[in-house]
Design a protein around this motif. Structure first.
Motif, PDB file in Angstrom:
ATOM      1  N   UNK A  94       0.815  -1.207   0.000  1.00 39.97           N
ATOM      2  CA  UNK A  94       0.000   0.000   0.000  1.00 39.97           C
ATOM      3  C   UNK A  94       0.853   1.262   0.000  1.00 39.97           C
ATOM      4  N   UNK A  95       2.130   1.121   0.204  1.00 38.31           N
ATOM      5  CA  UNK A  95       3.018   2.274   0.253  1.00 38.31           C
ATOM      6  C   UNK A  95       3.263   2.783  -1.162  1.00 38.31           C
ATOM      7  N   UNK A  96       3.242   4.089  -1.312  1.00 37.94           N
ATOM      8  CA  UNK A  96       3.533   4.687  -2.613  1.00 37.94           C
ATOM      9  C   UNK A  96       5.010   5.078  -2.652  1.00 37.94           C
ATOM     10  N   UNK A  97       5.665   4.633  -3.700  1.00 37.82           N
ATOM     11  CA  UNK A  97       7.078   4.909  -3.881  1.00 37.82           C
ATOM     12  C   UNK A  97       7.247   6.061  -4.850  1.00 37.82           C
ATOM     13  N   UNK A  98       8.236   6.863  -4.593  1.00 43.61           N
ATOM     14  CA  UNK A  98       8.618   7.848  -5.605  1.00 43.61           C
ATOM     15  C   UNK A  98       9.356   7.074  -6.693  1.00 43.61           C
ATOM     16  N   UNK A  99       9.470   7.644  -7.889  1.00 48.90           N
ATOM     17  CA  UNK A  99      10.223   6.947  -8.936  1.00 48.90           C
ATOM     18  C   UNK A  99      11.667   6.643  -8.504  1.00 48.90           C
ATOM     19  N   UNK A 100      12.259   7.560  -7.754  1.00 48.98           N
ATOM     20  CA  UNK A 100      13.631   7.337  -7.292  1.00 48.98           C
ATOM     21  C   UNK A 100      13.693   6.162  -6.314  1.00 48.98           C
ATOM     22  N   UNK A 101      12.699   6.097  -5.390  1.00 51.90           N
ATOM     23  CA  UNK A 101      12.654   4.983  -4.437  1.00 51.90           C
ATOM     24  C   UNK A 101      12.394   3.667  -5.159  1.00 51.90           C
ATOM     25  N   UNK A 102      11.535   3.714  -6.168  1.00 50.18           N
ATOM     26  CA  UNK A 102      11.245   2.509  -6.934  1.00 50.18           C
ATOM     27  C   UNK A 102      12.493   2.010  -7.640  1.00 50.18           C
ATOM     28  N   UNK A 103      13.240   2.916  -8.216  1.00 49.33           N
ATOM     29  CA  UNK A 103      14.478   2.530  -8.891  1.00 49.33           C
ATOM     30  C   UNK A 103      15.431   1.867  -7.906  1.00 49.33           C
ATOM     31  N   UNK A 108      17.840  -0.863  -9.890  1.00 54.80           N
ATOM     32  CA  UNK A 108      18.255  -0.325 -11.194  1.00 54.80           C
ATOM     33  C   UNK A 108      19.588   0.388 -11.016  1.00 54.80           C
ATOM     34  N   UNK A 109      20.521   0.022 -11.859  1.00 53.54           N
ATOM     35  CA  UNK A 109      21.878   0.588 -11.760  1.00 53.54           C
ATOM     36  C   UNK A 109      21.855   2.092 -11.976  1.00 53.54           C
ATOM     37  N   UNK A 110      22.795   2.766 -11.368  1.00 48.86           N
ATOM     38  CA  UNK A 110      22.867   4.228 -11.423  1.00 48.86           C
ATOM     39  C   UNK A 110      22.921   4.737 -12.866  1.00 48.86           C
ATOM     40  N   UNK A 111      23.661   4.054 -13.740  1.00 52.97           N
ATOM     41  CA  UNK A 111      23.776   4.529 -15.115  1.00 52.97           C
ATOM     42  C   UNK A 111      22.500   4.301 -15.928  1.00 52.97           C
ATOM     43  N   UNK A 112      21.558   3.502 -15.426  1.00 47.61           N
ATOM     44  CA  UNK A 112      20.281   3.291 -16.111  1.00 47.61           C
ATOM     45  C   UNK A 112      19.138   4.079 -15.482  1.00 47.61           C
ATOM     46  N   UNK A 113      19.412   4.729 -14.358  1.00 47.99           N
ATOM     47  CA  UNK A 113      18.322   5.391 -13.628  1.00 47.99           C
ATOM     48  C   UNK A 113      17.740   6.568 -14.383  1.00 47.99           C
ATOM     49  N   UNK A 114      18.548   7.331 -15.077  1.00 49.54           N
ATOM     50  CA  UNK A 114      18.008   8.478 -15.812  1.00 49.54           C
ATOM     51  C   UNK A 114      16.992   8.005 -16.844  1.00 49.54           C
ATOM     52  N   UNK A 115      17.327   6.938 -17.554  1.00 48.58           N
ATOM     53  CA  UNK A 115      16.394   6.375 -18.528  1.00 48.58           C
ATOM     54  C   UNK A 115      15.109   5.926 -17.829  1.00 48.58           C
ATOM     55  N   UNK A 116      15.250   5.206 -16.711  1.00 43.00           N
ATOM     56  CA  UNK A 116      14.105   4.720 -15.961  1.00 43.00           C
ATOM     57  C   UNK A 116      13.228   5.883 -15.504  1.00 43.00           C
ATOM     58  N   UNK A 117      13.816   6.908 -14.925  1.00 41.76           N
ATOM     59  CA  UNK A 117      13.058   8.045 -14.404  1.00 41.76           C
ATOM     60  C   UNK A 117      12.354   8.801 -15.526  1.00 41.76           C
ATOM     61  N   UNK A 118      12.999   8.938 -16.667  1.00 43.66           N
ATOM     62  CA  UNK A 118      12.379   9.589 -17.817  1.00 43.66           C
ATOM     63  C   UNK A 118      11.194   8.765 -18.307  1.00 43.66           C
ATOM     64  N   UNK A 119      11.377   7.473 -18.368  1.00 47.18           N
ATOM     65  CA  UNK A 119      10.308   6.581 -18.804  1.00 47.18           C
ATOM     66  C   UNK A 119       9.108   6.680 -17.858  1.00 47.18           C
ATOM     67  N   UNK A 120       9.341   6.652 -16.554  1.00 46.32           N
ATOM     68  CA  UNK A 120       8.268   6.761 -15.568  1.00 46.32           C
ATOM     69  C   UNK A 120       7.561   8.103 -15.721  1.00 46.32           C
TER      70      UNK A 120
END
Length: 130
Positions: A94-103, A108-120
């Motif tokens: 039930x907890x809501x995660x921020x995209x950063x917390x979800x990553x 998700x590796x640091x070098x892929x996080x920008x892509x992940x955050x943009x996608x979200x």
């Protein structure tokens, strides 16, 4: 003295069958035959359920519940196959995660996080438009 799962099932099944108008007290009672037919099992199998010797496989739960006119959940809870506590939603679900917390949680590796955050972010914008 502890009861076995099969004994708990029998303790629930007998009164449930009686409430449904099925005769369970006689070996040749029509209730045993009706339940056996509904579940596509033998009468002796139903007898073992009623005697607390065995429990049905999960593939029979829906047919038993339908034959008795009860919700499947009542069968599962009433027989102790599952507990009410097991149905509680876990805190993390039930907890809501921020995209950063979800990553972070997803590893998700640091070098892929920008892509992940943009996608979200794009998915969130799309959801807002819908």
């Amino acid at each position: 003295m502890t009861t076995t799962p099969a004994q708990r099932f029998a303790s629930w099944l007998k009164p449930a069958m009686r409430r449904a108008g099925m005769d369970v007290d006689k070996q040749q009672g029509g209730g045993r035959a009706a339940l056996a037919d509904a579940c596509q099992v033998s009468r002796s199998t139903v007898g073992r359920w009623l005697d607390g010797q065995s429990i049905p496989g999960s593939e029979h739960f829906e047919a038993i519940a339908a034959a008795l006119g009860v919700p499947v959940m009542d069968l599962l809870l009433g027989t102790g196959i599952i507990s009410a506590e097991s149905l509680q939603t876990p805190q993390s679900a039930t907890r809501h995660f921020s995209p950063e917390e979800a990553a972070e949680e997803l590893g998700i590796r640091a070098d892929d996080r920008e892509f992940f955050l943009t996608f979200v972010e794009q998915l969130q914008k799309r959801a807002d438009r819908a």
